[in-house]
Design a protein around this motif. Structure first.
Motif, mmCIF file in Angstrom:
data_model
loop_
_atom_site.group_PDB
_atom_site.id
_atom_site.type_symbol
_atom_site.label_atom_id
_atom_site.label_comp_id
_atom_site.label_asym_id
_atom_site.label_seq_id
_atom_site.Cartn_x
_atom_site.Cartn_y
_atom_site.Cartn_z
ATOM 1 N N ALA A 55 0.902 -1.059 0.092
ATOM 2 C CA ALA A 55 -0.143 0.029 0.110
ATOM 3 C C ALA A 55 0.900 1.345 -0.003
ATOM 4 O O ALA A 55 1.762 1.228 0.568
ATOM 5 C CB ALA A 55 -0.820 -0.019 1.241
ATOM 6 N N VAL A 56 0.537 2.276 -0.716
ATOM 7 C CA VAL A 56 1.158 3.640 -0.680
ATOM 8 C C VAL A 56 -0.118 4.483 -0.715
ATOM 9 O O VAL A 56 -0.760 4.910 -1.390
ATOM 10 C CB VAL A 56 1.903 3.970 -1.960
ATOM 11 C CG1 VAL A 56 2.411 5.330 -2.065
ATOM 12 C CG2 VAL A 56 2.943 2.776 -2.424
ATOM 13 N N ASP A 57 -0.260 4.901 0.613
ATOM 14 C CA ASP A 57 -1.297 5.920 1.112
ATOM 15 C C ASP A 57 -0.704 7.374 0.172
ATOM 16 O O ASP A 57 0.048 7.923 0.446
ATOM 17 C CB ASP A 57 -1.275 6.131 2.438
ATOM 18 C CG ASP A 57 -2.475 6.862 3.032
ATOM 19 O OD1 ASP A 57 -3.138 7.368 2.114
ATOM 20 O OD2 ASP A 57 -2.931 6.737 4.077
ATOM 21 N N PHE A 68 3.817 11.280 -4.668
ATOM 22 C CA PHE A 68 3.244 10.074 -4.584
ATOM 23 C C PHE A 68 3.611 8.957 -5.502
ATOM 24 O O PHE A 68 3.944 7.796 -5.358
ATOM 25 C CB PHE A 68 1.854 10.444 -4.845
ATOM 26 C CG PHE A 68 0.888 9.190 -4.812
ATOM 27 C CD1 PHE A 68 0.775 8.103 -4.018
ATOM 28 C CD2 PHE A 68 0.181 8.795 -6.105
ATOM 29 C CE1 PHE A 68 -0.037 6.991 -3.916
ATOM 30 C CE2 PHE A 68 -0.811 7.902 -6.307
ATOM 31 C CZ PHE A 68 -0.727 6.802 -5.261
ATOM 32 N N GLU A 69 3.906 9.423 -6.844
ATOM 33 C CA GLU A 69 4.308 8.564 -7.878
ATOM 34 C C GLU A 69 5.422 8.039 -7.710
ATOM 35 O O GLU A 69 6.223 6.932 -8.060
ATOM 36 C CB GLU A 69 4.087 9.241 -9.420
ATOM 37 C CG GLU A 69 2.473 9.462 -9.477
ATOM 38 C CD GLU A 69 2.457 10.232 -10.800
ATOM 39 O OE1 GLU A 69 3.308 10.899 -11.325
ATOM 40 O OE2 GLU A 69 1.253 10.471 -11.120
ATOM 41 N N PHE A 97 4.497 9.675 -14.796
ATOM 42 C CA PHE A 97 4.416 7.901 -14.538
ATOM 43 C C PHE A 97 3.961 7.450 -15.656
ATOM 44 O O PHE A 97 4.494 6.378 -15.944
ATOM 45 C CB PHE A 97 3.305 8.155 -13.283
ATOM 46 C CG PHE A 97 3.198 6.789 -12.747
ATOM 47 C CD1 PHE A 97 4.291 6.364 -11.686
ATOM 48 C CD2 PHE A 97 2.322 5.911 -13.296
ATOM 49 C CE1 PHE A 97 4.105 5.044 -11.151
ATOM 50 C CE2 PHE A 97 2.236 4.519 -12.696
ATOM 51 C CZ PHE A 97 2.963 4.147 -11.634
ATOM 52 N N VAL A 98 3.016 7.950 -16.274
ATOM 53 C CA VAL A 98 2.339 7.144 -17.357
ATOM 54 C C VAL A 98 3.370 6.822 -18.638
ATOM 55 O O VAL A 98 3.310 5.851 -19.236
ATOM 56 C CB VAL A 98 1.324 7.951 -17.915
ATOM 57 C CG1 VAL A 98 0.632 7.437 -19.465
ATOM 58 C CG2 VAL A 98 -0.056 8.074 -17.002
#
Ligand code: GAR
Length: 199
Positions: A55-57, A68-69, A97-98
């Motif tokens: 999990a990465v909250d 976050f990415e 990220f994409v």
């Protein structure tokens, strides 16, 4: 064998359908189920199936999507996936990220794209008086709910349908469509799959 990481936010019913499909002569196997919510119900379901979970909250990152990415990338990297499947993953990913996963990342969206990108797809389809609804699996590109279509399944909209009854009927098709597309995609076949609920 291709390694598949599945990203979820909630119950993970599509994740379960994908994971169950990857057996026998299937060209891929699940290597990780990752959620952006440590409480996502799908994490326990994945662990029960013997799949590594993480999990990465997203919440501590606030508006820092890039941060976050980076954390996502760090969490994913040890599992060395070849393919990323977004399955009810409700965070928008940036072009940065994409781009790292372009051509290797799939998403399922609960509408007949290009109709109804974004949220509340079933309510919008009913509101518009559409005769049918459905779901789409597509390659992820930086534009939201865009990218080459790899499969679609259609269902009729019935008199008296609510967003929930329609969502339930579409979800049955999601569970058929996503595994069918992933099987082809993992074998290098990007020709689209079209299903309807007649079979
Ligand atoms: C599915 O209906 C999926 O198509 C939708 O969320 C649900 C997740 O259910 N995805 C999106 O709306 C993406 N924007 P699940 O967790 O049981 O697979």
């Amino acid at each position: 064998t291709r390694r598949v990481a599945i990203l979820i936010s909630g119950g993970g019913s599509n994740m379960v359908a994908l994971a169950r499909s990857m057996t026998g002569d299937h060209p891929a196997r699940p290597c990780l189920v990752l959620a952006n919510d440590p409480k996502a119900g799908g994490l326990a379901r994945a662990a029960d199936m013997g799949i590594p979970v993480a999990a990465v909250d997203h919440r501590p990152f606030g508006k820092d999507r890039a941060g976050f990415e980076v954390a996502l990338t760090v969490a994913i990297r040890p599992y060395a996936p070849d393919i990323l499947c977004l399955a009810g993953f409700m965070r928008v990913l940036t072009a940065g990220f994409v781009g790292q996963w372009q051509g290797r990342m799939l998403n399922i969206h609960p509408s007949l794209l290009p109709k109804y990108r974004g949220l509340h797809t079933h309510a919008r389809a009913i509101e518009a008086g559409d005769a049918e609804a459905g779901c789409t699996v597509h390659e992820v590109t930086p534009e939201l709910d865009d990218g080459p279509i790899l499969g679609q399944a259609r269902v009729p909209i019935l008199p008296g349908d609510t967003p929930q009854t329609l969502a339930d009927r579409v979800l049955v098709q999601e569970h058929r469509l996503y595994p069918a597309v992933l099987r082809r995609f993992a074998a290098g076949d990007r020709s689209p799959v079209f299903l309807d609920d007649a079979g």
